[in-house]
Each structure stands twice: as structure tokens, then as C-alpha cells.
Design an enzyme around this catalytic site. Structure first.
Site, PDB file in Angstrom:
ATOM      1  CG  ASP A 127      -2.042 -19.658  -1.865  1.00 40.53           C
ATOM      2  OD1 ASP A 127      -2.018 -19.964  -0.047  1.00 40.53           O
ATOM      3  OD2 ASP A 127      -1.817 -20.799  -2.394  1.00 40.53           O
TER       4      ASP A 127
ATOM      5  CG  ASP B 140      -7.908  -4.676   1.555  1.00 43.08           C
ATOM      6  OD1 ASP B 140      -9.344  -3.856   2.256  1.00 43.08           O
ATOM      7  OD2 ASP B 140      -8.172  -4.605  -0.329  1.00 43.08           O
TER       8      ASP B 140
ATOM      9  CG  ASP C  37     -14.383  -6.392   2.372  1.00 46.16           C
ATOM     10  OD1 ASP C  37     -13.421  -6.303   2.591  1.00 46.16           O
ATOM     11  OD2 ASP C  37     -14.204  -6.148   1.032  1.00 46.16           O
TER      12      ASP C  37
ATOM     13  CE  LYS D 172       1.848 -18.012  -2.434  1.00 46.20           C
ATOM     14  NZ  LYS D 172       0.781 -19.099  -2.901  1.00 46.20           N
TER      15      LYS D 172
ATOM     16  CE1 TYR E 176      -3.702  -2.300   0.518  1.00 49.30           C
ATOM     17  CE2 TYR E 176      -5.061  -0.344   1.459  1.00 49.30           C
ATOM     18  CZ  TYR E 176      -5.509  -1.361   0.886  1.00 49.30           C
ATOM     19  OH  TYR E 176      -5.398  -2.218   0.740  1.00 49.30           O
TER      20      TYR E 176
HETATM   21  C1  IPM Z   1     -10.288  -0.664   3.742  1.00 50.84           C
HETATM   22  C2  IPM Z   1     -11.187  -0.380   2.846  1.00 50.84           C
HETATM   23  C3  IPM Z   1      -9.520   0.460   2.162  1.00 50.84           C
HETATM   24  C4  IPM Z   1      -8.155  -0.006   2.225  1.00 50.84           C
HETATM   25  C5  IPM Z   1      -9.969   1.854   1.006  1.00 50.84           C
HETATM   26  C6  IPM Z   1     -10.726   2.320   1.644  1.00 50.84           C
HETATM   27  C7  IPM Z   1      -8.247   2.795   0.687  1.00 50.84           C
HETATM   28  O1  IPM Z   1     -11.379  -1.545   1.392  1.00 50.84           O
HETATM   29  O2  IPM Z   1     -10.297  -0.127   4.988  1.00 50.84           O
HETATM   30  O3  IPM Z   1     -10.656  -2.147   3.554  1.00 50.84           O
HETATM   31  O4  IPM Z   1      -8.064  -0.620   1.092  1.00 50.84           O
HETATM   32  O5  IPM Z   1      -7.496  -0.689   3.289  1.00 50.84           O
HETATM   33 MG    MG Z   2     -10.754  -3.195   2.180  1.00 47.04          MG
END
Ligand code: IPM
Ligand code: MG
Length: 357
Positions: A222, A246, A250, A190, A135
Site C-alpha cells: 500500500d 500486476d 500498471d 504485505k 493467480y
Molecule cells: C498483465 C495482464 C494479465 C495479468 C491479464 C491479461 C491476465 O493484466 O499481463 O498484466 O493479469 O497478468
Molecule cells: Mg496487468
């Protein structure tokens, strides 16, 4: 206690309004100061993270953040995009530790796309490193490839890098969190391919010596993506780098039935923190009063616990949320037959009513 309130874009203002109502109902003495961030700030000033917003974030005791982003800004040059606001806040405040709990509330088991037996009772904590990795790693950019089979062609490049102390400090956060839970850390990397991950793994192994009471496992990213849907309850604390975290956070979030339920905390070495729902700005449902404010309300609870030293007030909010779920109040994202569908503000009001119990 001064709290910076940064609602942002999309559903951000609606859900933050509800969390603010809950904070005010809990304690009238909080000093709340509002500022623009993300696309909303870009519209007003040409900068997604204006100086006065950053100054407020720096001197407040904690930050309650909604969400940023809207496809209307996708074509802007990167520095003007709403996402730069959250990335900038993470960098300026050195928010290196991102805590993303994924909890499956018993009432919402049937809202998940996974079988109830796989997710019922799920309670995992993802500890994501937030201020390094690909990042922020330099160099990065767009250029003509200087070498390789595509030499001379336009290419994009980014750098994945982690320094030992960076891995060590996030490792400590994970091991310490595990001590308060079931004492199992899974470090995800990884290491079969990446040098960055090899270093990551070595540091975790070394750190584990300081925490003999905590079990450390390693898993490739993975496989972890697969295990998270196959047997998520085998995890307790998951620690990983920025990009893997990240993606996996999710995935973990949706296991629980709704990403609309999950809070997050991003904290620095002084426990100063930014608190935001794990979901994004959802511009497709903005302004419709259907967004679920519970993740933001639960983020306010995390703020009270981690940055403001008020665990009893955090408990009160968390208990109120459990009560509204047992009272069958549901926003659209978590509705199941036999429950009462409520709007964003009705859900906020229900939580406030539940605080009194
Ligand atoms: C998160 C989001 C952010 C990230 C974006 C909005 C930059 O996806 O907080 O997970 O990638 O960290
Ligand atoms: Mg995110």
C-alpha cells in the site's frame, strides 16, 4: 532463429505488424511463424490457446506477443476467455520472471500526468513473479461457504501461496538485474498481514547475503503504491509477487507518460521468453490505425537481447526509437503541441527509416 508471432486481439495485430516490419528490416534471416491466440483463436477453433499455437510457442526460440482480450468475450466461461491464453503460455513455458521497465523518455516528460520534476529521468525495473501467487494457487473456486459468518452462502475463494524456491528464483533475477543498474532492490509485500509475504520477506533477506553489493529495502504494497507516485525515482529494481506486480506495474507504466511506450519480457530458467507490450488489447481503438506500436517494437528489442543473444540489434532498435521521438513523431497517445501526429504504420516506417542512421 525461429520466432513465434502471436498478434492476438484488439490492437494486437496492428502493433505486431509494425514490430514484424522492424525485425524484417533488421535481419532477413529471422524465421517468423504466425499463429492465432486469444479471442481470435477462440473464434476460429473454440480454444483461446489452440494446441498448434502452444506447440509453436514451445519450439520457437522466442515469442512475440501482441495482446489478448475483448469485452465481447467477458460473458464466456473462464476457460474460454482470451486471458486464459496468456496465463496458459506462462504456465506451460514456466515463464516465472516478468521484467517490466518503466522509463520516462525526455521527449515525453510533458505527456505524463505527473509534474516533470517528479518523473524526468525515471528509469525503474519491475520484476514481477509471474507463475505463482493467487493467480495460480489451489484450491480456488466457487462454492457454498462451509463455515464463517456467511456459512451456507455462495462464495468465491482463491489461494495466495508461494514456496521458498519460487521466491528465491525471482529474487535472484532481481538482484542480478540490480547489479547491472544502481544496485538497489526494493522488495514489496504485505508482511504485516499475510503469511505468504512473511515468507517472501524472509527469503529476500536471506538471499541478500549472497549479494552484499546490492542494497535491499522492504516496503508494504500500500505504501509502495503511494511512493510510486510521490517519489518514483527513489526506486531502482522493484521485486514483488504476481498480484502486487500486476497492479504496481500498471501504475509505474503510466508515470512515464504513456503505457504505449513500455515493453515487457516474461522469461523462464533457460532464457526462453515471451515478449509483449505492457499495455493490453485496447479494443476501443482497434482498427483505427492510431495505436502506438513502440511498446511492441521495444519488446522485440528485449527479445533480441534476452532470448536471442543479439544485443547489438537490440541497441539498434532502441536507438531508432529514441531518434523517432527526437524527430517529433508521435502517435495520438503521446501527442503534445508542436509534434507530428502519425498513424500506427507511419510510426513503424519512421522506426525503420531511423534504423539506417
Ligand atoms: C498483465 C495482464 C494479465 C495479468 C491479464 C491479461 C491476465 O493484466 O499481463 O498484466 O493479469 O497478468
Ligand atoms: Mg496487468
Amino acid at each position: 532463429m525461429k520466432i513465434a508471432i502471436l498478434p492476438g486481439d484488439g490492437i494486437g495485430p496492428e502493433i505486431v505488424t509494425e514490430a514484424v516490419k522492424v525485425l524484417q528490416a533488421l535481419d532477413e534471416s529471422f524465421e517468423l511463424e504466425l499463429a492465432l491466440v486469444g479471442g481470435a483463436a477462440y473464434e476460429a477453433s473454440g480454444n483461446p490457446l489452440p494446441d498448434d499455437t502452444l506447440a509453436l510457442a514451445k519450439h520457437a526460440d522466442a515469442i512475440l506477443f501482441g495482446a489478448v482480450g475483448d469485452w465481447r468475450y467477458d460473458k464466456l466461461e473462464r476457460m474460454f476467455r482470451p486471458e486464459q491464453a496468456i496465463l496458459g503460455l506462462r504456465t506451460h513455458l514456466q515463464l516465472f520472471a516478468n521484467l517490466r521497465p518503466a522509463i520516462c523518455y525526455p521527449e515525453l516528460t510533458s505527456a505524463s500526468s505527473l509534474k516533470p520534476e517528479i518523473i524526468s529521468g525515471l528509469d525503474i525495473l519491475i520484476v514481477r513473479e509471474l507463475s505463482g501467487d493467487i493467480y495460480f494457487g489451489q484450491p480456488r473456486g466457487l462454492r457454498n461457504a462451509p463455515d464463517g459468518p456467511f456459512q451456507g452462502n455462495h462464495e468465491g475463494f482463491d489461494t495466495m501461496r508461494y514456496a521458498e524456491p519460487e521466491v528465491r528464483r525471482i529474487g535472484h533475477v532481481a538482484f542480478q538485474a540490480a547489479r547491472k543498474r544502481t544496485k538497489h532492490v526494493t522488495s514489496i509485500d504485505k508482511a504485516n498481514v499475510l503469511e505468504t509475504s512473511q515468507l517472501w520477506r524472509n527469503v529476500m533477506i536471506d538471499l541478500a547475503l549472497e549479494y552484499p553489493d546490492v542494497k535491499l529495502s522492504h516496503m508494504y504494497v500500500d505504501n509502495a503504491a503511494m511512493q510510486l507516485v510521490k517519489a518514483p525515482k527513489a526506486f531502482d529494481v522493484v521485486v514483488t509477487g504476481n498480484i502486487f506486480g500486476d497492479i504496481l506495474s500498471d501504475e509505474a507504466a503510466i508515470l512515464t507518460g504513456s503505457i504505449g511506450m513500455l515493453p515487457s519480457a516474461s522469461i523462464n530458467a533457460n532464457n526462453k521468453g515471451l515478449y509483449e507490450p505492457s499495455h493490453g488489447s485496447a479494443p476501443d481503438i482497434a482498427g483505427k490505425s492510431i495505436a502506438n506500436p513502440l511498446a511492441t517494437i521495444l519488446s522485440a528489442a528485449m527479445m533480441l537481447r534476452y532470448s536471442l543473444g543479439r544485443p547489438e540489434q537490440a541497441d539498434r532498435i532502441e536507438n531508432a526509437v529514441k531518434l523517432v521521438l527526437s524527430q517529433r513523431y508521435r502517435t495520438l497517445d503521446i501527442i503534445t503541441p508542436g509534434c507530428k501526429q502519425v498513424s500506427t504504420s507511419e510510426m513503424g516506417n519512421a522506426v525503420i527509416a531511423a534504423l539506417a542512421h
